[in-house]
Write a protein that holds these residues in place. Structure first.
Motif, PDB file in Angstrom:
ATOM      1  N   TRP A 233     -89.401   5.448   1.116  1.00  0.00           N
ATOM      2  CA  TRP A 233     -88.794   5.915   0.127  1.00  0.00           C
ATOM      3  C   TRP A 233     -88.554   5.652  -1.948  1.00  0.00           C
ATOM      4  O   TRP A 233     -88.288   6.010  -2.721  1.00  0.00           O
ATOM      5  CB  TRP A 233     -86.934   5.007   0.144  1.00  0.00           C
ATOM      6  CG  TRP A 233     -87.654   2.988  -0.157  1.00  0.00           C
ATOM      7  CD1 TRP A 233     -87.752   2.703   1.329  1.00  0.00           C
ATOM      8  CD2 TRP A 233     -87.296   2.799  -0.789  1.00  0.00           C
ATOM      9  NE1 TRP A 233     -87.655   1.113   0.426  1.00  0.00           N
ATOM     10  CE2 TRP A 233     -87.499   0.885  -1.182  1.00  0.00           C
ATOM     11  CE3 TRP A 233     -87.224   2.484  -2.443  1.00  0.00           C
ATOM     12  CZ2 TRP A 233     -87.665   0.169  -1.884  1.00  0.00           C
ATOM     13  CZ3 TRP A 233     -87.049   1.695  -3.347  1.00  0.00           C
ATOM     14  CH2 TRP A 233     -87.401   0.409  -3.265  1.00  0.00           C
TER      15      TRP A 233
ATOM     16  N   PHE B  11     -80.701   8.875   3.154  1.00  0.00           N
ATOM     17  CA  PHE B  11     -80.823   9.636   1.892  1.00  0.00           C
ATOM     18  C   PHE B  11     -82.184  10.168   1.184  1.00  0.00           C
ATOM     19  O   PHE B  11     -81.797  10.318  -0.168  1.00  0.00           O
ATOM     20  CB  PHE B  11     -80.412   8.080   1.074  1.00  0.00           C
ATOM     21  CG  PHE B  11     -78.698   8.089   1.264  1.00  0.00           C
ATOM     22  CD1 PHE B  11     -77.789   8.527   0.159  1.00  0.00           C
ATOM     23  CD2 PHE B  11     -78.148   7.230   2.229  1.00  0.00           C
ATOM     24  CE1 PHE B  11     -76.468   8.252   0.532  1.00  0.00           C
ATOM     25  CE2 PHE B  11     -77.181   6.914   2.619  1.00  0.00           C
ATOM     26  CZ  PHE B  11     -75.894   7.196   1.171  1.00  0.00           C
ATOM     27  N   THR B  12     -83.228   9.747   1.794  1.00  0.00           N
ATOM     28  CA  THR B  12     -84.447  10.135   1.479  1.00  0.00           C
ATOM     29  C   THR B  12     -85.550  10.667   1.505  1.00  0.00           C
ATOM     30  O   THR B  12     -86.168  11.137   1.217  1.00  0.00           O
ATOM     31  CB  THR B  12     -85.196   8.799   0.682  1.00  0.00           C
ATOM     32  OG1 THR B  12     -85.662   7.831   2.522  1.00  0.00           O
ATOM     33  CG2 THR B  12     -84.290   6.961   0.738  1.00  0.00           C
TER      34      THR B  12
ATOM     35  N   GLU C 245     -92.151   5.786   9.423  1.00  0.00           N
ATOM     36  CA  GLU C 245     -91.553   5.157   9.711  1.00  0.00           C
ATOM     37  C   GLU C 245     -91.196   4.159  10.965  1.00  0.00           C
ATOM     38  O   GLU C 245     -90.510   2.887  11.167  1.00  0.00           O
ATOM     39  CB  GLU C 245     -90.003   4.987   9.047  1.00  0.00           C
ATOM     40  CG  GLU C 245     -88.540   3.692   8.703  1.00  0.00           C
ATOM     41  CD  GLU C 245     -88.834   3.153   7.642  1.00  0.00           C
ATOM     42  OE1 GLU C 245     -88.207   1.956   8.067  1.00  0.00           O
ATOM     43  OE2 GLU C 245     -89.201   3.824   7.140  1.00  0.00           O
TER      44      GLU C 245
ATOM     45  N   THR D 235     -79.867   5.553   8.087  1.00  0.00           N
ATOM     46  CA  THR D 235     -79.093   5.673   7.504  1.00  0.00           C
ATOM     47  C   THR D 235     -80.002   5.805   5.661  1.00  0.00           C
ATOM     48  O   THR D 235     -80.250   7.393   5.447  1.00  0.00           O
ATOM     49  CB  THR D 235     -78.196   5.235   6.745  1.00  0.00           C
ATOM     50  OG1 THR D 235     -77.309   4.659   7.605  1.00  0.00           O
ATOM     51  CG2 THR D 235     -77.417   5.419   5.834  1.00  0.00           C
ATOM     52  N   ARG D 236     -81.027   4.678   5.829  1.00  0.00           N
ATOM     53  CA  ARG D 236     -81.682   5.416   4.653  1.00  0.00           C
ATOM     54  C   ARG D 236     -82.415   6.368   4.346  1.00  0.00           C
ATOM     55  O   ARG D 236     -83.231   6.574   3.460  1.00  0.00           O
ATOM     56  CB  ARG D 236     -83.335   4.139   4.865  1.00  0.00           C
ATOM     57  CG  ARG D 236     -83.608   3.537   3.459  1.00  0.00           C
ATOM     58  CD  ARG D 236     -84.768   2.484   2.934  1.00  0.00           C
ATOM     59  NE  ARG D 236     -85.395   2.309   4.422  1.00  0.00           N
ATOM     60  CZ  ARG D 236     -85.320   1.457   5.000  1.00  0.00           C
ATOM     61  NH1 ARG D 236     -84.386   0.458   4.867  1.00  0.00           N
ATOM     62  NH2 ARG D 236     -86.239   1.102   6.017  1.00  0.00           N
TER      63      ARG D 236
ATOM     64  N   ILE E 208     -79.052   1.218  10.136  1.00  0.00           N
ATOM     65  CA  ILE E 208     -79.757   1.023   8.280  1.00  0.00           C
ATOM     66  C   ILE E 208     -80.595   1.659   8.290  1.00  0.00           C
ATOM     67  O   ILE E 208     -81.171   2.225   7.071  1.00  0.00           O
ATOM     68  CB  ILE E 208     -79.776  -0.477   8.638  1.00  0.00           C
ATOM     69  CG1 ILE E 208     -78.164  -1.296   8.445  1.00  0.00           C
ATOM     70  CG2 ILE E 208     -80.490  -1.151   7.050  1.00  0.00           C
ATOM     71  CD1 ILE E 208     -77.743  -1.125   7.177  1.00  0.00           C
ATOM     72  N   VAL E 209     -81.933   1.640   9.040  1.00  0.00           N
ATOM     73  CA  VAL E 209     -83.080   2.569   9.191  1.00  0.00           C
ATOM     74  C   VAL E 209     -82.910   4.209   8.671  1.00  0.00           C
ATOM     75  O   VAL E 209     -83.115   4.441   7.864  1.00  0.00           O
ATOM     76  CB  VAL E 209     -83.849   2.459   9.777  1.00  0.00           C
ATOM     77  CG1 VAL E 209     -85.830   3.030   9.905  1.00  0.00           C
ATOM     78  CG2 VAL E 209     -84.397   1.018  10.358  1.00  0.00           C
TER      79      VAL E 209
END
Length: 403
Positions: free
Chosen positions: A387, A30-31, A46, A26-27, A23-24
């Protein structure tokens, strides 16, 4: 608690950890706009500041290792953090999450946006300003921890000067090696107490040797196999693998290699190559995913997948091959002094990269500086997640271009 119950509980925790990594990462996939130095800033924010998956000095050591190795440094750092958190599978998941959003986007670009002019879009400029804020924040944090004394500040300054004024393919690795030597002589006799947790990379030395052997075997055997056969995908795999194996100094250095391998040999037209480069600037993730675009131009989505695997495989084999030995070396008393010099040099190299190309391509006029300052304040003082900074930068750049 029975043995079976303990095993089930351990498996559940492992699955939860792997899912969290996915999850982390992939975020971030995307950003994370702005290139490899910006990616290290996103990772620092992060993984280190917010989630405490690794302490500051261990992260700096991992960055230093990635700077030593050929290939995409930010991807190798992401893999290393995934390995430390969830083993080899965690490293694979971290890589997939961070890389495949841009791979999919670039394969789509290859199909529908070849030749499109996107480099001057307002939202692209907004993303450049986001990179300024993210990298500035990361540099301040790393400099505070890694250059606390005058000697290391001088090493960082010299690394900055050398990186900017001596711009060759050997500059970065030479500066790092020289800084390691200086750090060794300055700090080798000092009993410095470092208050940080030990990070364990759960990889055996046997697996490390296998990965390093496979890396060199493929580098030597693929050209021979290409000459012995007429299979296109083997030739393509060899070209991308060799490009990923021989690049020091970040993603932009791979561009001339890819141009020589594919444009000069008429596999890809110059126009398609430049269009893909523009598209790569517009998507998050590592610049090495440009290979996905080129592969898709050559042979559709299958070509994009083969190219992605080929260009990232060397980086994966190298980081997995060196981590088990690096984990023990970095705690050696004699190596620590050298690492202190290297980490100070990394700060200088990051500052140099912050100036060129991040600052010079983003801060053109006073309004750009104002926007970057606002984005930096949102990140550093209001503690907003990265993000949200990305979204604010995209919206701000788009609105400003319409005025």
């Amino acid at each position: 608690m029975t043995k079976q119950t303990r095993k089930q509980k351990k498996d559940k925790l492992s699955l939860r950890t792997l899912f969290e990594i996915f999850i982390v990462s992939t975020r971030l996939g995307f950003t994370s706009f702005g290139g490899p130095i910006a990616h290290l800033g996103y990772f620092h924010e992060e993984y280190i500041r917010r989630r405490k998956w690794m302490d500051e000095k261990s992260y700096a050591d991992l960055v230093a290792l990635a700077q030593f190795l050929p290939g995409p440094a930010s991807s190798q750092v992401g893999i290393g953090i995934g390995v430390a958190r969830g083993g080899v599978l965690g490293g694979i998941i971290s890589f997939l999450g961070f890389t495949f959003p841009s791979v999919i986007a670039l394969i789509m670009f290859a199909v529908i946006l070849q030749g499109a002019s996107i480099g001057e879009a307002g939202w692209i400029h907004g993303l450049k300003l986001v990179a300024v804020a993210i990298v500035a924040h990361a540099i301040l944090g790393m400099a505070q921890n890694l250059t606390p004394d005058l000697q290391r500040k001088i090493i960082a300054l010299c690394a900055l000067v050398g990186t900017l004024l001596w711009q060759t393919i050997y500059a970065q690795i030479s500066i790092i090696l020289l800084s390691a030597l200086i750090g060794y002589f300055i700090y080798k006799k000092q009993a410095i107490q470092e208050n940080h947790a030990s990070v364990h990379f759960p990889i055996s030395k046997k697996l490390g040797v296998i990965c390093l052997t496979l890396f060199f075997a493929l580098l030597l055997l693929l050209p021979l196999l290409r000459e012995a056969t007429s299979i296109q995908w083997i030739a393509m795999f060899d070209r991308f693998y060799r490009a990923g194996s021989l690049v020091f100094g970040g993603g932009h250095v791979v561009l001339p290699l890819l141009e020589r391998e594919f444009v000069a040999t008429n596999w890809v037209s110059a126009e398609a190559f430049l269009a893909g480069y523009g598209a790569t600037q517009a998507v998050p993730g590592p610049l090495f995913t440009f290979a996905a675009y080129l592969g898709a131009v050559i042979n559709g989505w299958k070509g994009g997948f083969i190219a992605t695997v080929a260009i990232f495989l060397p980086a994966f084999l190298l980081i997995l091959g060196t981590l088990p030995f690096w984990d023990s070396l970095r705690h050696n008393a004699k190596v620590k002094g050298a690492l202190m010099g290297v980490n100070a040099a990394v700060v200088g190299i990051l500052i140099a990269a912050f100036y060129q190309p991040i600052w010079t391509s983003a801060i053109i006029e006073a309004s750009d500086f104002v926007c970057a300052a606002i984005l930096f304040s949102m990140l550093a003082y209001f503690k907003l997640p990265p993000w949200m900074i990305v979204i604010a930068g995209v919206l701000g750049g788009t609105l400003w271009s319409l005025l």
